[in-house]
Scaffold this active site. Structure first.
Site, PDB file in Angstrom:
ATOM      1  N   GLY A  21       0.918  -1.224  -0.094  1.00  0.00           N
ATOM      2  CA  GLY A  21      -0.010   0.055  -0.059  1.00  0.00           C
ATOM      3  C   GLY A  21       0.712   1.360   0.066  1.00  0.00           C
ATOM      4  O   GLY A  21       0.177   2.213  -0.382  1.00  0.00           O
ATOM      5  N   GLU A  80       4.163   4.482   5.527  1.00  0.00           N
ATOM      6  CA  GLU A  80       3.119   3.496   5.540  1.00  0.00           C
ATOM      7  C   GLU A  80       1.656   4.223   4.965  1.00  0.00           C
ATOM      8  O   GLU A  80       1.609   5.482   4.728  1.00  0.00           O
ATOM      9  CB  GLU A  80       2.722   3.034   7.130  1.00  0.00           C
ATOM     10  CG  GLU A  80       1.473   2.359   7.524  1.00  0.00           C
ATOM     11  CD  GLU A  80       1.222   1.073   6.730  1.00  0.00           C
ATOM     12  OE1 GLU A  80       1.432   0.899   5.594  1.00  0.00           O
ATOM     13  OE2 GLU A  80       0.957   0.129   7.475  1.00  0.00           O
ATOM     14  N   ASP A  81       0.713   3.377   4.395  1.00  0.00           N
ATOM     15  CA  ASP A  81      -0.244   4.128   3.737  1.00  0.00           C
ATOM     16  C   ASP A  81      -1.521   4.506   4.608  1.00  0.00           C
ATOM     17  O   ASP A  81      -2.033   5.693   4.593  1.00  0.00           O
ATOM     18  CB  ASP A  81      -0.973   2.985   2.648  1.00  0.00           C
ATOM     19  CG  ASP A  81      -1.363   1.740   3.249  1.00  0.00           C
ATOM     20  OD1 ASP A  81      -1.044   1.576   4.403  1.00  0.00           O
ATOM     21  OD2 ASP A  81      -1.932   1.167   2.361  1.00  0.00           O
ATOM     22  N   ASP A 135      -4.877   2.158  10.909  1.00  0.00           N
ATOM     23  CA  ASP A 135      -6.344   2.103  11.246  1.00  0.00           C
ATOM     24  C   ASP A 135      -6.419   1.584  12.675  1.00  0.00           C
ATOM     25  O   ASP A 135      -6.342   2.431  13.286  1.00  0.00           O
ATOM     26  CB  ASP A 135      -6.797   0.937  10.195  1.00  0.00           C
ATOM     27  CG  ASP A 135      -7.984   0.388  10.246  1.00  0.00           C
ATOM     28  OD1 ASP A 135      -8.930   1.487  10.845  1.00  0.00           O
ATOM     29  OD2 ASP A 135      -8.722  -0.444   9.675  1.00  0.00           O
ATOM     30  N   LYS A 183      -6.951   6.776  10.095  1.00  0.00           N
ATOM     31  CA  LYS A 183      -8.168   6.755  10.427  1.00  0.00           C
ATOM     32  C   LYS A 183      -8.368   6.610  12.266  1.00  0.00           C
ATOM     33  O   LYS A 183      -8.163   5.817  13.000  1.00  0.00           O
ATOM     34  CB  LYS A 183      -8.721   5.232  10.247  1.00  0.00           C
ATOM     35  CG  LYS A 183      -9.770   5.146   9.091  1.00  0.00           C
ATOM     36  CD  LYS A 183     -10.186   3.987   8.560  1.00  0.00           C
ATOM     37  CE  LYS A 183     -10.119   3.491   7.584  1.00  0.00           C
ATOM     38  NZ  LYS A 183     -10.661   2.265   6.878  1.00  0.00           N
ATOM     39  N   PHE A 214     -14.362   2.752   4.836  1.00  0.00           N
ATOM     40  CA  PHE A 214     -13.161   2.040   4.031  1.00  0.00           C
ATOM     41  C   PHE A 214     -12.847   3.062   2.759  1.00  0.00           C
ATOM     42  O   PHE A 214     -13.695   3.108   1.823  1.00  0.00           O
ATOM     43  CB  PHE A 214     -13.750   0.773   3.566  1.00  0.00           C
ATOM     44  CG  PHE A 214     -12.781  -0.198   3.285  1.00  0.00           C
ATOM     45  CD1 PHE A 214     -11.993  -0.785   4.086  1.00  0.00           C
ATOM     46  CD2 PHE A 214     -12.511  -0.632   1.947  1.00  0.00           C
ATOM     47  CE1 PHE A 214     -10.694  -1.771   3.900  1.00  0.00           C
ATOM     48  CE2 PHE A 214     -11.251  -1.190   1.490  1.00  0.00           C
ATOM     49  CZ  PHE A 214     -10.411  -1.936   2.669  1.00  0.00           C
ATOM     50  N   VAL A 215     -11.642   3.026   2.549  1.00  0.00           N
ATOM     51  CA  VAL A 215     -11.028   3.750   1.443  1.00  0.00           C
ATOM     52  C   VAL A 215     -10.286   2.691   0.430  1.00  0.00           C
ATOM     53  O   VAL A 215      -9.674   1.939   0.808  1.00  0.00           O
ATOM     54  CB  VAL A 215     -10.162   4.878   1.750  1.00  0.00           C
ATOM     55  CG1 VAL A 215     -11.185   6.051   2.681  1.00  0.00           C
ATOM     56  CG2 VAL A 215      -9.179   4.598   2.707  1.00  0.00           C
ATOM     57  N   ASP A 242      -5.980  -0.957  -1.664  1.00  0.00           N
ATOM     58  CA  ASP A 242      -6.702  -1.738  -2.581  1.00  0.00           C
ATOM     59  C   ASP A 242      -8.172  -2.199  -2.103  1.00  0.00           C
ATOM     60  O   ASP A 242      -8.342  -2.281  -0.778  1.00  0.00           O
ATOM     61  CB  ASP A 242      -5.744  -3.169  -2.582  1.00  0.00           C
ATOM     62  CG  ASP A 242      -5.735  -3.836  -1.188  1.00  0.00           C
ATOM     63  OD1 ASP A 242      -5.381  -3.369  -0.270  1.00  0.00           O
ATOM     64  OD2 ASP A 242      -6.168  -5.023  -1.293  1.00  0.00           O
ATOM     65  N   ARG A 281      -5.268  -0.065  -6.916  1.00  0.00           N
ATOM     66  CA  ARG A 281      -4.419   0.731  -6.130  1.00  0.00           C
ATOM     67  C   ARG A 281      -3.692   1.901  -6.780  1.00  0.00           C
ATOM     68  O   ARG A 281      -3.250   2.784  -6.481  1.00  0.00           O
ATOM     69  CB  ARG A 281      -2.914  -0.076  -5.889  1.00  0.00           C
ATOM     70  CG  ARG A 281      -3.192  -1.442  -4.669  1.00  0.00           C
ATOM     71  CD  ARG A 281      -2.137  -2.031  -4.535  1.00  0.00           C
ATOM     72  NE  ARG A 281      -2.170  -3.406  -3.862  1.00  0.00           N
ATOM     73  CZ  ARG A 281      -2.315  -3.516  -2.496  1.00  0.00           C
ATOM     74  NH1 ARG A 281      -2.198  -2.244  -1.759  1.00  0.00           N
ATOM     75  NH2 ARG A 281      -2.467  -4.589  -1.811  1.00  0.00           N
TER      76      ARG A 281
END
Ligand code: IMP
Ligand code: MG
Length: 187
Positions: free
Chosen positions: A48, A104-105, A108, A136, A157-158, A164, A170
């Protein structure tokens, strides 16, 4: 197998490409300033984080190196971390005494980053910090430091820009939210 066109399940564009790029350039400037003369070593968490890393480094103006690692959670569903993480692809070089910045993407629940930090701390880097594009915050279950944060987003949820849906989509240049009632998961 035919994947759906994302327009069929895109609910809204949460962060458009231009807004992403502007914030990422600011992060690059900030990181360049903070790590001046410190031999920065970026570690991107696959998969990600790759788009974020690729755009971020174009705004980092100091010399730096990079490496990659991949982790996966044990036996969890694709959209929920369990807190048990294992390394599926390890770093190619030692980080002892290095100035490490994790890229990092999204953070969460926080379990992924918390485990990665724990695993890397053992290798004795000189410093170890976190740069996450998305936070998040409402979903946090374990406290983790985010030293550089792109955007704080709501509990939705994104996908897109590295993130992905069942490994697809992606490549999209924006962050979008999903209408799960219109999304068909590939079997
Ligand atoms: P955490 O361990 O719960 O913090 O989850 C982190 C990982 O879950 C991220 O690296 C992503 O791969 C994935 N993830 C969490 N939320 C989303 C999302 O909204 N879209 C896509 N992937 C997500
Ligand atoms: Mg994922």
């Amino acid at each position: 197998m035919t994947m759906q066109d994302y327009h069929e399940f895109l609910k809204e564009i949460l962060i458009d490409g231009k807004t992403l790029q502007k914030r990422i350039s600011e992060l690059g400037v900030e990181i360049s300033r903070d790590y001046k003369e410190r031999d920065l070593h970026l570690i991107c968490i696959l998969r990600g984080g790759v788009l974020f890393l690729a755009d971020l480094i174009r705004h980092i103006t100091i010399p730096h190196t990079m490496d990659f690692m991949a982790v996966s959670s044990y036996g969890s569903g694709a959209r929920q971390s369990t807190g048990h993480i294992r390394i599926t692809y390890d770093l190619q070089s030692a980080i002892e005494d290095r100035e490490v910045l994790l890229v990092e993407d999204i953070v969460d629940s926080g379990y992924t980053i918390a485990s990665v930090l724990e695993m890397l701390e053992i290798r004795r880097p000189r410093s170890l910090r976190v740069c996450a594009l998305l936070n998040k915050a409402e979903r946090r279950e374990v406290m983790v430091p985010i030293d550089y944060c792109g955007f704080t987003i709501p509990d939705k949820f994104v996908f897109g820009y590295g993130l992905d849906m069942d490994e697809y989509y992606r490549n999209l240049p924006f962050i979008g939210t999903v209408d799960l009632s219109r999304y068909q998961s590939p079997s």
